[in-house]
Design a protein around this motif. Sequence first.
Motif, mmCIF file in Angstrom:
data_model
loop_
_atom_site.group_PDB
_atom_site.id
_atom_site.type_symbol
_atom_site.label_atom_id
_atom_site.label_comp_id
_atom_site.label_asym_id
_atom_site.label_seq_id
_atom_site.Cartn_x
_atom_site.Cartn_y
_atom_site.Cartn_z
ATOM 1 N N ASP A 206 0.890 -1.102 0.068
ATOM 2 C CA ASP A 206 -0.021 0.059 -0.133
ATOM 3 C C ASP A 206 0.985 1.267 -0.021
ATOM 4 O O ASP A 206 1.272 2.238 1.309
ATOM 5 N N GLU A 210 -3.729 3.935 2.073
ATOM 6 C CA GLU A 210 -5.334 4.193 2.298
ATOM 7 C C GLU A 210 -5.879 2.547 2.518
ATOM 8 O O GLU A 210 -7.314 3.163 3.147
ATOM 9 N N ASP A 212 -6.618 1.182 5.164
ATOM 10 C CA ASP A 212 -6.845 0.623 6.309
ATOM 11 C C ASP A 212 -7.946 0.591 6.510
ATOM 12 O O ASP A 212 -9.336 1.201 6.193
ATOM 13 N N SER A 214 -10.232 -0.218 9.709
ATOM 14 C CA SER A 214 -10.552 0.069 11.112
ATOM 15 C C SER A 214 -12.013 1.035 11.206
ATOM 16 O O SER A 214 -13.503 1.413 12.022
ATOM 17 N N LYS A 228 -11.855 -5.125 12.576
ATOM 18 C CA LYS A 228 -10.322 -4.698 12.948
ATOM 19 C C LYS A 228 -9.555 -5.767 13.658
ATOM 20 O O LYS A 228 -8.514 -5.911 13.243
ATOM 21 N N LYS A 232 -3.556 -6.121 9.618
ATOM 22 C CA LYS A 232 -2.895 -5.532 10.458
ATOM 23 C C LYS A 232 -1.847 -4.504 9.702
ATOM 24 O O LYS A 232 -1.544 -4.750 8.445
ATOM 25 N N CYS A 233 -2.283 -3.108 9.524
ATOM 26 C CA CYS A 233 -0.480 -2.591 9.352
ATOM 27 C C CYS A 233 0.557 -2.715 9.508
ATOM 28 O O CYS A 233 0.429 -2.404 10.722
ATOM 29 N N GLN A 373 2.996 -0.675 4.372
ATOM 30 C CA GLN A 373 3.119 0.538 3.773
ATOM 31 C C GLN A 373 4.458 1.241 4.129
ATOM 32 O O GLN A 373 5.147 0.487 4.611
ATOM 33 N N SER A 529 -11.796 4.441 3.199
ATOM 34 C CA SER A 529 -10.660 4.982 3.102
ATOM 35 C C SER A 529 -10.182 6.793 4.134
ATOM 36 O O SER A 529 -10.967 7.318 4.771
#
Length: 613
Positions: A206, A210, A212, A214, A228, A232-233, A373, A529
Amino acid sequence: MKVVGITTQQEVYVGSKERNFRINEFLIIEDPYQEDLLGEVVEAKTFNRYIPLNIYGDFVDNSVLESLKALGYDIDEDTIYISKVRLLNEALYPIQTGSDVRLPKFEEVKDIMIKTSREDGLVLGAIKNTDDMALQMDEEFKELFHTFEEGRLMPQKEIPYIMDLKSMHHYPHIGVFGGSGSGKSFGLRVLLEELMIQNIPTIVLDPHFEMDFSETASYLEEKTENFKDKFKCLQVGTHVGVKFEDLSAQDLKNLLDAASHLTDAMNNVVDILFKPRDSYYSFFNRLQMLTEAQEEGSSDKIESRINSGSDEEERRAWRERKKLFESYDKTCPYNSVRGILWRLKRLGNDGVFSKDIREIETGLQNGKLIVIQGSTRILQVFSTYLLNNLYHKRREYKDALYKKTSAEYFPPFIIVTDESHNFAPKGYESPSKSILKEISQEGRKYGVFLILATQRPTLLDETITAQLNTKLIFRTVRASDIQTIQEETDLTMEECRRLPYLRTGDVFISSATMGRTIFARIRAAITSSPHTINPFDELKSKFKEEDERFLKIIIDKLPVMATDLTDLALEIEQETGTTYTVDNLEERLKQMVDKNHIEKEETIFGYRYKSKK
């Protein structure tokens, strides 16, 4: 509705006085000499005698008009609806002119439209113009999602498009193509949400920060799926990186080459100087000491540095440099060693060697979606190592099963990249391109699949593009990209002409599983996003926030004379720690007056700023 004009085994014209036709809707032709034939409307027109246009063009010719007259249509008085219908499967004989045409029932198209159940597939959206058939649809296919149209949520009215996940074993890899604002990123988000619902191990590269999941989308009122715990980011250099001690010489060369292209001489330097189980610092120090020795130029000069050393530690360090110089100077040119040192330092400064990939492996083992990321350059570097490592873990496990030897289990997984033309560019080599190309050609056998998204399919490597068996094509404007799409899919000329005008979120899905192109609308995403706020709304909000903060500071200090701004600036700095020059403070007060928050009046002693009455 009747078949009119000259027919073929593939295409017919259908005329009607009562019902207008919709592009991509389905019709059943009841040929008296063949079984019922299912076709799709690919062109539609309406005309009557008041339209001052030539109706004897390519679409409506004399044979069609004569057929209409013979069937009782008054083409001089009636409004006539005509469509070109392409059969889904070629007929044995040309269709009988005059055959009745009707709308199909759901049961007649179920096997064509729906290839799998909700539990085993990815619900991506609605097949457009199937609302008539959806009325008789099985309950299990109803109320699966909403679509987002005209700024509001719309309940599902059409047959769902459910991508058969298991078919990827036979028809691997997915391409997501579309220009800016076409809904490409939105469609990719929906695809990733579905993979999380199915608990499919997935890696997402990524570069835009963007992906994510959550936040639940603001337009959803009801409590929906919570992702959630399913993703995982992780940021390269902060949460994950490369454990230097685990690198082979080839891994290291791939990483250094991704940082900046390596020459043959540089590759040779790595092969000679890199030792198994080297740490980052041991390899870095070896390179640095060798360059320092080479800068001296000869063994005699290095010997003099040893003799002139101020203490034993310095003399020992120069003896070590001399040893390296004598061993490697002739095989490792100075410029090449410097080039490797510069690249290694650059990767070290980016934090690439500060962590390892254990957290990614654990997440995949648990069926999570792992979002990696970082900047495009860092992701190119890191993904080269990561994808090679994970793909070969999976491959070694499958090969061990075949050989009936023991091996640690590693799950099948999917690799997703946005801006994929940066990772697998057409026309030149890049380190990440080689592993992606290998996976595109061989990954299916080992259960490793690709989902590649790009605004510019023309810039994506052709070998990889040819391996994408399913393509989601959103609005595309550039002629070169449309040409590439036409070459790589079964989109017709008519559908390609529509590509620049598709609404955001409308998509052609060209699938080898379906055997044809489906026109669909992507469902509303469950999450949003982090970049959804309009930048101009953000600007307005920031100005408002700053105004409120400044007003709170000065409101109790009003009224104040323009001549007293120096004292006011000092008082504000003492109380809040915020520093204003007199000019800045006066400018802010004038802005408050312009925005009607405070008042400014002229007195005999000058201007005075005071609270609003």
